[in-house]
Scaffold this active site. Structure first.
Site, short mmCIF file in Angstrom:
data_model
loop_
_atom_site.label_atom_id
_atom_site.label_comp_id
_atom_site.label_asym_id
_atom_site.label_seq_id
_atom_site.Cartn_x
_atom_site.Cartn_y
_atom_site.Cartn_z
N GLU A 1 16.22 20.43 2.49
CA GLU A 1 17.54 19.85 2.60
C GLU A 1 18.08 19.25 1.31
OE1 GLU A 1 14.45 16.72 3.87
OE2 GLU A 1 14.74 18.87 4.10
N HIS B 1 19.75 22.36 11.35
CA HIS B 1 18.74 21.35 11.03
C HIS B 1 18.96 20.80 9.62
CE1 HIS B 1 14.63 19.56 11.25
NE2 HIS B 1 14.64 19.78 9.94
N GLU B 2 19.14 21.71 8.65
CA GLU B 2 19.31 21.26 7.27
C GLU B 2 20.64 20.53 7.07
OE1 GLU B 2 16.63 21.38 5.74
OE2 GLU B 2 15.66 22.83 7.05
N HIS C 1 20.29 16.97 8.10
CA HIS C 1 19.62 16.15 7.08
C HIS C 1 20.61 15.47 6.13
CE1 HIS C 1 15.30 16.21 7.31
NE2 HIS C 1 15.22 17.53 7.42
N GLU D 1 12.61 13.39 9.95
CA GLU D 1 12.54 14.64 10.70
C GLU D 1 12.79 14.49 12.20
OE1 GLU D 1 12.80 17.34 9.39
OE2 GLU D 1 12.08 17.11 7.34
N ASP E 1 0.67 15.91 2.17
CA ASP E 1 0.72 17.34 2.48
C ASP E 1 -0.31 17.70 3.55
OD1 ASP E 1 2.81 17.99 0.83
OD2 ASP E 1 1.55 18.57 -0.86
N TYR F 1 8.43 15.60 13.73
CA TYR F 1 9.64 16.31 14.17
C TYR F 1 9.85 16.15 15.68
CZ TYR F 1 9.43 18.91 9.69
OH TYR F 1 9.40 19.26 8.36
#
Length: 442
Positions: free
Chosen positions: A102, A126-127, A130, A149, A206, A214
Site C-alpha cells: 500500500e 484492500h490497498e 490502506h 491489517e 517477518d 488480518y
C-alpha cells in the site's frame, strides 16, 4: 515512487539521463517509502489513477483494474476524503511475495491478480482502504499490526458490500474465517503468535507474518460493530477515529481508550468487551459473526453431492454445475472440499473431465484445485504444483503448496529440489518462510 510526480521528466545536459521529480506533502512512515525503476508503460484508468507495468501486461492490467475510481469513491464515502492526490497501481514482476503493498500514491500489485475477468480485483479495494487504515493511521510497531491489517480487511469488505451487496461482504468474510482456521491449525492453537497483539521482542516480524492480524483483527471490529448497534453507529466512529489519529502511529491501548471514550454512553454494552481475551489469547476468535451464508449455500450443496457420490454409479456431474457460480463461489466450493477427507483419484479425474479446472486462469481457483489434488495424492497435480510455485512468488500460494508437496512422501524430494532451483529468483521473506516450512531453517 510513493509520491506525486512533478511535471515532465527533465533531460539532463549530457543528454543520456532524465531527472524525475516527486513530492510527498503528507508525513508517512519509513516502511511506506518506495521507488520503482523499470521499462514501464502506463494507461489512465480514472481521473486520478494510472496503471503501470511492463508493456506485455499493461492492457490486461488496465482492464483488470478499471473499477479503481468506483472503489476510491466508495472508500471515501465510508472513510472520509482521500488525501493523497493520485492513486496509481504498479504491476510488479512475479517474484513479488505479497498480493499488494500500500505505498501511498502507488500501490504495488502482484501479477497473479490478472485473472482476465476482474475476479481478483478486490485486492485493490484492500490497498485503497490502506490509504486510511495504515497510511493515515499507522500501527506504532508490528506488535500492533492488526491496527493496520485488521482495519483494512474490515474496510475492504465494507467497500465490497457497498459495490456488490451485503451478501458478498459476508461471503468474503466467511472465506476469510476458513483461511484463519487453516492458519491457526498450521501455527498451533496455543501459539502466542496467533494473539491479536503479539510480543516480538525476540521474534523477527517477518517470521510472525500470517493471516491472524488480518482476519482476527477484522473479526474483532465486526464484533465491536455488532455490539454497539451496527453500521449506523460504528461507521461514524471509524471516520472519527481516522480523523483523530491521522498522521500518527498508535498502539492497541490507544485504540481501546478512544473507542471507550467515543461510546461512553454505551457502558452497558462496552463493559462486556473482554479486551485481554481479544488482545492476548491465542487461537481462534472468541466470537464468530453471524454470517449471511446465502451465497455459500449452492457451494455447500455441490460439495455434499460430490462427497456423497458413489463412484460405482454413473457420474451425475456436468459443466453446467458451475455455470452460474461466481469465481468466489468456485473458490468456496473447492475450499469446502479441502475441509473434507481426501477425494479419490477417480473423483478428481471426474471433476476435471466435467469442469476443466486445469485450464482456469484465476490463481485462487487454480491454487485450491492443485491443493485438492495433492491432498488426494493425484499425480496429475504434481507438475501443476511445481509450475505454480515456479512461475510466481506470492507467499499466499507458495507456502501452502510447498507444505503440501513436502508432506506427501512421494513428492518431498521434488519440493526440496524445486525450492533450491527457484531460490535465486525469490525474495528474502519468501525464502525465510519456505526454509521453515521445508525444515531447512537453522
Amino acid at each position: 515512487m510513493s509520491a506525486v510526480p512533478q511535471g515532465e521528466p527533465e533531460l539532463l545536459a549530457n543528454g543520456d539521463k532524465k531527472k524525475y521529480k516527486f513530492v510527498q506533502k503528507i508525513p508517512i512512515q519509513s516502511y511506506l517509502i518506495a521507488i520503482a525503476i523499470g521499462k514501464l508503460e502506463s494507461r489512465r484508468i480514472g481521473p486520478r489513477s494510472h496503471v503501470w507495468s511492463e508493456k506485455e501486461f499493461v492492457e490486461q492490467a488496465a482492464f483488470e483494474f478499471s473499477q479503481t475510481e468506483e472503489m476510491l469513491q466508495t472508500a471515501e464515502d465510508l472513510n472520509g476524503p482521500y488525501v493523497w492526490g493520485i492513486y496509481d497501481i504498479l504491476v510488479l514482476p512475479p517474484s513479488f511475495p505479497y498480493g499488494g503493498m500500500e505505498n501511498p500514491c502507488l500501490t504495488f500489485a502482484t501479477p497473479t491478480l490478472l485473472a482476465g475477468d476482474k475476479s481478483l480485483a478486490n485486492v485493490i479495494a484492500h490497498e485503497i482502504a490502506h490509504s486510511w487504515t495504515g497510511n493515515l493511521v499507522t500501527n506504532k510497531n508490528f506488535e500492533h499490526f492488526w491496527l493496520n491489517e485488521g482495519f483494512t480487511v474490515f474496510a475492504e469488505r465494507k467497500i465490497l458490500g457497498r459495490m456488490s451487496g451485503e451478501p458478498m461482504r459476508h461471503f468474503d468474510a466467511l472465506g476469510g474465517w476458513k483461511e484463519l482456521q487453516y492458519t491457526i491449525d498450521v501455527m498451533g492453537q496455543d501459539n502466542p503468535l496467533t494473539n491479536l497483539v503479539v510480543d516480538l521482542s525476540t521474534v523477527d516480524p517477518d517470521d510472525a507474518f500470517s493471516k491472524v492480524p488480518y482476519e482476527k483483527g477484522s473479526t474483532f471490529l465486526w464484533y465491536l460493530e455488532d455490539l454497539v448497534g451496527g453500521a449506523l453507529k460504528f461507521e461514524p466512529f471509524l471516520k472519527s477515529y481516522y480523523e483523530h489519529f491521522k498522521f500518527q502511529a498508535i498502539d492497541s491501548n490507544q485504540f481501546r481508550t478512544y473507542f471507550l471514550d467515543y461510546f461512553k454512553d454505551e457502558n452497558e454494552k462496552t463493559n462486556q468487551i473482554q479486551w485481554d481475551a481479544w488482545f492476548n489469547t491465542p487461537g481462534m476468535p472468541i466470537y464468530r459473526p453471524s454470517f449471511d451464508e446465502s451465497l455459500a449455500k449452492v457451494c455447500q450443496e455441490l460439495k455434499d453431492k460430490w462427497i456423497q457420490w458413489n463412484e460405482s454409479t454413473p457420474s451425475p456431474f456436468k459443466a453446467d454445475d458451475l455455470k452460474s457460480f461466481l469465481a468466489a463461489q468456485k473458490e468456496e466450493f473447492l475450499a469446502l472440499l479441502m475441509l473434507e477427507d481426501p477425494l479419490s483419484v477417480k473423483k478428481l479425474e471426474t471433476m476435471e473431465a466435467a469442469y476443466h479446472l486445469n485450464d482456469v486462469n484465476n490463481c485462487e481457483i487454480r491454487y485450491l484445485w492443485i491443493r485438492l489434488g495433492l491432498k488426494g495424492k493425484w499425480t496429475n497435480a504434481i507438475p501443476r504444483a511445481v509450475q505454480m510455485v515456479t512461475e510466481q512468488g506470492r507467499m499466499k500460494y507458495l507456502r501452502p503448496l510447498y507444505r503440501d508437496l513436502y508432506a506427501w512422501e512421494e513428492t518431498r524430494t521434488t519440493a526440496l529440489k524445486t525450492f533450491e532451483a527457484n531460490k535465486p529468483n525469490m525474495m528474502k521473506v519468501a525464502i525465510q518462510g519456505l526454509e521453515h516450512d521445508l525444515k531447512l531453517a537453522k
